[in-house]
Design a protein around this motif. Structure first.
Motif, mmCIF file in Angstrom:
data_model
loop_
_atom_site.group_PDB
_atom_site.id
_atom_site.type_symbol
_atom_site.label_atom_id
_atom_site.label_comp_id
_atom_site.label_asym_id
_atom_site.label_seq_id
_atom_site.Cartn_x
_atom_site.Cartn_y
_atom_site.Cartn_z
ATOM 1 N N ARG A 43 0.758 4.107 -2.806
ATOM 2 C CA ARG A 43 0.522 5.505 -2.435
ATOM 3 C C ARG A 43 1.615 6.403 -3.010
ATOM 4 O O ARG A 43 1.346 7.507 -3.474
ATOM 5 C CB ARG A 43 0.451 5.638 -0.917
ATOM 6 C CG ARG A 43 0.042 7.020 -0.460
ATOM 7 C CD ARG A 43 -0.127 7.089 1.051
ATOM 8 N NE ARG A 43 -1.377 6.452 1.463
ATOM 9 C CZ ARG A 43 -1.478 5.254 2.041
ATOM 10 N NH1 ARG A 43 -0.395 4.544 2.288
ATOM 11 N NH2 ARG A 43 -2.649 4.762 2.386
ATOM 12 N N GLU A 99 -8.050 10.467 1.037
ATOM 13 C CA GLU A 99 -8.148 9.192 1.747
ATOM 14 C C GLU A 99 -8.967 9.335 3.032
ATOM 15 O O GLU A 99 -9.768 8.462 3.359
ATOM 16 C CB GLU A 99 -6.753 8.650 2.050
ATOM 17 C CG GLU A 99 -6.030 8.183 0.806
ATOM 18 C CD GLU A 99 -4.653 7.628 1.055
ATOM 19 O OE1 GLU A 99 -4.208 6.794 0.255
ATOM 20 O OE2 GLU A 99 -4.006 8.021 2.058
ATOM 21 N N ILE A 100 -8.787 10.437 3.735
ATOM 22 C CA ILE A 100 -9.543 10.665 4.974
ATOM 23 C C ILE A 100 -11.042 10.774 4.686
ATOM 24 O O ILE A 100 -11.865 10.181 5.385
ATOM 25 C CB ILE A 100 -9.033 11.938 5.688
ATOM 26 C CG1 ILE A 100 -7.632 11.708 6.247
ATOM 27 C CG2 ILE A 100 -9.996 12.375 6.786
ATOM 28 C CD1 ILE A 100 -6.916 12.969 6.699
ATOM 29 N N ALA A 118 -3.529 7.610 6.839
ATOM 30 C CA ALA A 118 -3.440 8.609 5.772
ATOM 31 C C ALA A 118 -2.508 9.745 6.176
ATOM 32 O O ALA A 118 -1.655 10.182 5.393
ATOM 33 C CB ALA A 118 -4.828 9.150 5.431
ATOM 34 N N THR A 175 -7.813 7.198 9.116
ATOM 35 C CA THR A 175 -7.338 8.586 9.132
ATOM 36 C C THR A 175 -5.891 8.679 9.586
ATOM 37 O O THR A 175 -5.074 9.359 8.963
ATOM 38 C CB THR A 175 -8.245 9.445 10.037
ATOM 39 O OG1 THR A 175 -9.559 9.437 9.473
ATOM 40 C CG2 THR A 175 -7.742 10.865 10.140
ATOM 41 N N GLU A 219 1.237 8.416 6.516
ATOM 42 C CA GLU A 219 1.848 8.161 5.212
ATOM 43 C C GLU A 219 2.189 9.474 4.501
ATOM 44 O O GLU A 219 3.235 9.579 3.857
ATOM 45 C CB GLU A 219 0.935 7.302 4.340
ATOM 46 C CG GLU A 219 0.777 5.882 4.837
ATOM 47 C CD GLU A 219 2.056 5.072 4.753
ATOM 48 O OE1 GLU A 219 2.831 5.247 3.796
ATOM 49 O OE2 GLU A 219 2.279 4.244 5.655
ATOM 50 N N ALA A 220 1.332 10.477 4.623
ATOM 51 C CA ALA A 220 1.624 11.781 4.017
ATOM 52 C C ALA A 220 2.856 12.406 4.666
ATOM 53 O O ALA A 220 3.717 12.966 3.974
ATOM 54 C CB ALA A 220 0.419 12.710 4.158
ATOM 55 N N ASP A 262 -11.891 7.398 1.223
ATOM 56 C CA ASP A 262 -11.380 6.030 1.118
ATOM 57 C C ASP A 262 -11.576 5.313 2.450
ATOM 58 O O ASP A 262 -10.782 5.462 3.376
ATOM 59 C CB ASP A 262 -9.907 6.032 0.719
ATOM 60 C CG ASP A 262 -9.423 4.678 0.250
ATOM 61 O OD1 ASP A 262 -10.002 3.657 0.677
ATOM 62 O OD2 ASP A 262 -8.463 4.635 -0.536
ATOM 63 N N ALA A 309 -3.822 12.737 1.043
ATOM 64 C CA ALA A 309 -4.226 12.285 2.377
ATOM 65 C C ALA A 309 -5.663 12.705 2.694
ATOM 66 O O ALA A 309 -6.428 11.916 3.257
ATOM 67 C CB ALA A 309 -3.269 12.831 3.429
ATOM 68 N N ARG A 347 0.840 -1.207 0.000
ATOM 69 C CA ARG A 347 0.000 0.000 0.000
ATOM 70 C C ARG A 347 0.874 1.256 0.000
ATOM 71 O O ARG A 347 0.545 2.245 -0.635
ATOM 72 C CB ARG A 347 -0.920 0.011 1.230
ATOM 73 C CG ARG A 347 -1.899 -1.122 1.309
ATOM 74 C CD ARG A 347 -3.065 -0.949 0.435
ATOM 75 N NE ARG A 347 -3.919 0.132 0.900
ATOM 76 C CZ ARG A 347 -5.141 0.309 0.481
ATOM 77 N NH1 ARG A 347 -5.669 -0.518 -0.373
ATOM 78 N NH2 ARG A 347 -5.857 1.309 0.903
ATOM 79 N N LYS A 374 -7.414 5.743 -8.800
ATOM 80 C CA LYS A 374 -7.409 6.599 -7.617
ATOM 81 C C LYS A 374 -7.006 8.023 -7.971
ATOM 82 O O LYS A 374 -7.608 8.977 -7.484
ATOM 83 C CB LYS A 374 -6.487 6.030 -6.542
ATOM 84 C CG LYS A 374 -6.644 6.742 -5.197
ATOM 85 C CD LYS A 374 -6.181 5.896 -4.058
ATOM 86 C CE LYS A 374 -6.445 6.562 -2.736
ATOM 87 N NZ LYS A 374 -6.028 5.725 -1.619
ATOM 88 N N VAL A 405 -8.768 3.209 4.239
ATOM 89 C CA VAL A 405 -7.584 3.837 4.825
ATOM 90 C C VAL A 405 -7.992 4.585 6.094
ATOM 91 O O VAL A 405 -8.707 5.582 6.031
ATOM 92 C CB VAL A 405 -6.912 4.822 3.835
ATOM 93 C CG1 VAL A 405 -5.686 5.452 4.454
ATOM 94 C CG2 VAL A 405 -6.563 4.125 2.537
#
Length: 131
Positions: A7, A91-92, A103, A100, A106-107, A95, A88, A3, A50, A98
């Motif tokens: 991303r 995704e929050i 997300a 919060t 990862e950002a 998605d 992000a 993942r 995406k 994922v």
């Protein structure tokens, strides 16, 4: 492909929207997939899909970012930072697969790799307002 790797590819392709029109992005997606010869198959479809969904929501995402970014507007943000925040935030908000926290984390991690020394804390501060 993990993942995290997916991303990162999404980020790299989405970053191109800052330099190309939205209408050119399908062609950019094809070029990106072909040029790297990675990702392939289902992963490439996932990445392209995406990015397309995020681009469809860019105006809404930017409006939401502008609401919480005190003293900043998306037009003034660094392109790397803005792209990571958009990814992000998408995704929050949209998605469900994922969490919060993931997300945001990862950002921040991508910001450490691609952004400036201040990028990770800036991005974390903006995204924390959506948590």
């Amino acid at each position: 492909m993990s993942r995290r790797e997916l991303r990162e590819h999404i980020f790299r392709l989405l970053f191109r929207v800052e330099f190309h029109s939205r209408e050119e992005m399908p062609e950019q997606g094809e070029f990106y997939s072909w040029h790297l010869r990675e990702p392939e198959g289902v992963d490439a479809e996932y990445i392209l899909e995406k990015v397309e969904h995020i681009i469809e929501k860019l105006d809404e995402l930017d409006a939401r970012i502008n609401e919480v970014a005190v003293g900043w507007k998306t037009s003034r943000m660094g392109k790397v930072d803005l792209t990571l925040i958009r990814l992000a935030l998408y995704e929050i908000l949209y998605d469900e697969d994922v969490p919060t926290g993931v997300a945001i984390n990862e950002a921040v991690e991508l910001a450490k790799r691609y952004g400036t020394d201040e990028s990770s804390s800036f991005i974390n501060g903006i995204l924390a307002k959506f948590a």
